[in-house]
Design a protein around this motif. Structure first.
Motif, short mmCIF file in Angstrom:
data_model
loop_
_atom_site.label_atom_id
_atom_site.label_comp_id
_atom_site.label_asym_id
_atom_site.label_seq_id
_atom_site.Cartn_x
_atom_site.Cartn_y
_atom_site.Cartn_z
N UNK A 20 0.87 -1.18 0.00
CA UNK A 20 0.00 0.00 0.00
C UNK A 20 0.90 1.22 0.00
N UNK A 21 0.53 2.25 -0.76
CA UNK A 21 1.32 3.48 -0.78
C UNK A 21 0.68 4.48 0.18
N UNK A 22 1.51 5.03 1.06
CA UNK A 22 0.99 5.91 2.12
C UNK A 22 1.91 7.11 2.28
N UNK A 23 1.33 8.31 2.36
CA UNK A 23 2.14 9.52 2.58
C UNK A 23 2.97 9.37 3.85
N UNK A 24 4.16 9.96 3.80
CA UNK A 24 5.13 9.72 4.86
C UNK A 24 4.63 10.10 6.24
N UNK A 25 4.11 11.34 6.40
CA UNK A 25 3.82 11.75 7.78
C UNK A 25 2.58 11.08 8.36
N UNK A 26 1.88 10.30 7.53
CA UNK A 26 0.76 9.52 8.09
C UNK A 26 1.08 8.04 8.19
N UNK A 27 2.35 7.68 7.99
CA UNK A 27 2.65 6.25 7.84
C UNK A 27 2.56 5.51 9.18
N UNK A 28 2.97 6.14 10.28
CA UNK A 28 2.83 5.47 11.58
C UNK A 28 1.38 5.52 12.08
N UNK A 29 0.68 6.68 11.97
CA UNK A 29 -0.75 6.67 12.33
C UNK A 29 -1.55 5.62 11.57
N UNK A 30 -1.25 5.44 10.29
CA UNK A 30 -1.96 4.46 9.49
C UNK A 30 -1.75 3.03 9.99
N UNK A 31 -0.52 2.78 10.43
CA UNK A 31 -0.22 1.45 11.00
C UNK A 31 -1.03 1.24 12.28
N UNK A 32 -1.03 2.27 13.16
CA UNK A 32 -1.75 2.17 14.43
C UNK A 32 -3.26 2.06 14.20
N UNK A 33 -3.73 2.61 13.08
CA UNK A 33 -5.16 2.56 12.77
C UNK A 33 -5.51 1.30 11.98
N UNK A 34 -4.59 0.33 11.95
CA UNK A 34 -4.85 -0.98 11.33
C UNK A 34 -5.06 -0.94 9.83
N UNK A 35 -4.57 0.13 9.16
CA UNK A 35 -4.74 0.19 7.71
C UNK A 35 -3.84 -0.82 7.01
N UNK A 36 -2.76 -1.20 7.64
CA UNK A 36 -1.83 -2.20 7.12
C UNK A 36 -1.11 -2.81 8.31
#
Lengths: 257, 238
Positions: A69-85
């Protein structure tokens, strides 16, 4: 009573490792796609790069069905914590600050950071000489932390991607940028746009800001995924797969000490 | 949350100052630019009508984000040309590119509000002014503008509120407005929730202030109606 309790405990102990060791299927991996040559999007919009090849080799090793999945850098840790990947493979350096939030595998590469300046510039690299100068780097990176903590008094501009920082170095809006030496060299200096620019000053490696190398990031409760990747890193290094991939992208072994 | 606020209130406040400055400047330049564009759009002459129409079409038809990128990174590609005409010293500054794009963008939207309001002035009033022998300029000054301003005001207030929120996009070209500050603080402390809730509270407070101010102005613009409602007979005699 005691037998019941121990029976329950025993069942739990047996049950936990069996279910917890299982890797998610598919195993979703986030990358930034804007950090050539480690990870970037090709003309067709597909993810490419050293880390993508390495991730595929590691996934083969652990028998995981990996999706990117491609994710903008400054949201990459929040996205992980939000179970997106489930994992981040995006040149995310292992730092003590990040370790408070997420868990990492062992490192899979480590390169120092350095300033890039126009060849014609007479800028000297030191906190004193750079007072009031404009320096660009990517937001939410070790470079940004270093600049804010150690280089106060410099006009710091933070960009969403390193590519935008390269653009502003070219246009002359910033006097210097800070990046890791391999990304800056392969992703900028060796391209036609990077002609006329060079590294200057020392290489920076202090663990406080630049951490312990890039690792696979996972949620704290998914330590078993990080462990699986740590094993995979050891195996691809032992059987030469890693060296082959590194040779293909850089012409040398990027693993570091 | 409280310690978070006390640690970062200064940073958010300085971001709020930038947000307010960019909103105020771009709305001012935008409004000044919007009036001639609106008048051009009402012109029967093709050479006057079309340039304004194409301008409005472009700025309303493309995303503001793309416009900001285009003007900021696009101007970077034309540095030698811009240097030759002495404009690079402006274009090299993020604040200039940000205010310029925001102004051009809001001018397009505001001009449509003004055009609609000018067209909404009843024909009869204009004809009455003509019958009194007013010149075209006098009709604009005494009849069309005051009437159109009162009609446009509520819609224009909306545009200012949108503009205030649109300024949050300038953080992509390194400007440290409220959103820029929130992004830096969020990633530094992994406090994404706290940072963006704080940012939202700042925007909400500013928007509320803008609306309060706009209401007061609106009441003055419509003073003749309000007074007539309250005690009509006396007002009419006076």
């Amino acid at each position: 009573m005691r037998t019941t309790v121990s029976l329950i405990l025993g069942t739990l102990l047996l049950a936990i490792p069996a279910s917890a060791q299982e890797l998610p299927n598919p195993l979703r991996i986030a990358t930034e796609g804007a950090y050539a040559p480690f990870n970037y999007l090709d003309d067709e919009g597909k993810v490419q790069g050293f880390e993508i090849d390495l991730a595929r080799a590691m996934c083969d090793e652990i028998g995981a069905n990996c999706e990117f999945a491609v994710q903008d850098w400054d949201g990459i840790i929040p996205g992980l914590l939000a179970q997106k990947y489930d994992a981040i493979i995006a040149s995310l350096y292992i730092t003590d600050e990040r370790r408070e939030r997420i868990t990492f595998s062992d490192k899979y590469y480590q390169v120092p950071a350095r300033f890039v300046v126009p060849k014609a510039s007479t800028l000297e690299i030191s906190r004193e000489a750079m007072q009031g100068k404009v320096v660009g780097t990517q937001r939410a990176t070790s470079f940004e932390r270093f600049m804010r903590d150690e280089m106060a008094g410099i006009d710091l501009r933070v960009y969403a991607t390193m590519e935008e920082a390269y653009l502003d170095l070219q246009s002359g809006r910033v006097d210097a940028i800070m990046a890791d030496v391999v990304a800056a060299s392969e992703g900028f200096l060796k391209t036609p746009e990077g002609e006329g620019f060079e590294f200057r000053g020392p290489e920076y490696t202090g663990a406080k800001w630049f951490g312990y190398g890039a690792g696979v990031g996972v949620r704290k409760e998914d330590a078993h995924i990080a462990d699986a990747f740590s094993d995979a890193i050891a195996k691809v290094r032992a059987d030469g797969t890693y060296q082959k991939i590194s040779e293909k992208w850089f012409g040398f072994d990027v693993y570091g000490e | 949350m409280l310690t978070f606020l006390s640690d970062h209130l200064d940073a958010f406040a300085s971001g709020a100052v930038i947000t307010l400055q960019y909103t105020a400047l771009s709305c001012l330049f935008g409004a000044v630019l919007a009036l001639p564009i609106a008048l051009m759009r009402l012109s029967p002459k093709a050479a006057v009508f079309w340039p304004a129409t194409i301008y409005v079409l472009f700025f309303r038809g493309t995303p503001l984000l793309a416009q900001i990128f285009l003007i900021y990174y696009g101007s970077g590609q034309f540095r030698p040309t811009l240097e030759a005409v002495g404009l690079w010293q402006f274009f090299r500054e993020p604040w200039f590119c940000a205010v310029l794009t925001l102004s051009l963008n809001t001018a397009a939207y505001s001009s449509e509000i003004f055009r609609g309001a000018l067209q909404a002035v009843p024909r009869g009033e204009v004809e009455a002014a003509m019958a009194l022998g007013m010149s075209a300029l006098q009709r604009l000054r005494f009849i069309l503008f005051p009437r159109a301003l009162a009609a446009a005001w509520p819609a224009y207030t909306n545009e200012v509120v949108y503009q205030l929120q649109a300024t949050s996009l300038v953080s992509i070209i390194t400007v440290m407005d409220i959103t820029g500050v929130a992004r830096v603080i969020a990633s530094r402390n992994f406090a994404f929730y706290e940072a963006f809730v704080t940012a939202a509270a700042f925007y909400l407070a500013i928007v509320y202030l803008v609306i309060l101010l706009a209401r007061r102005v609106e009441r003055r613009l419509h003073a003749h109606l309000a007074a007539a409602d309250a005690n009509g007979s006396r007002k009419i005699r006076a």
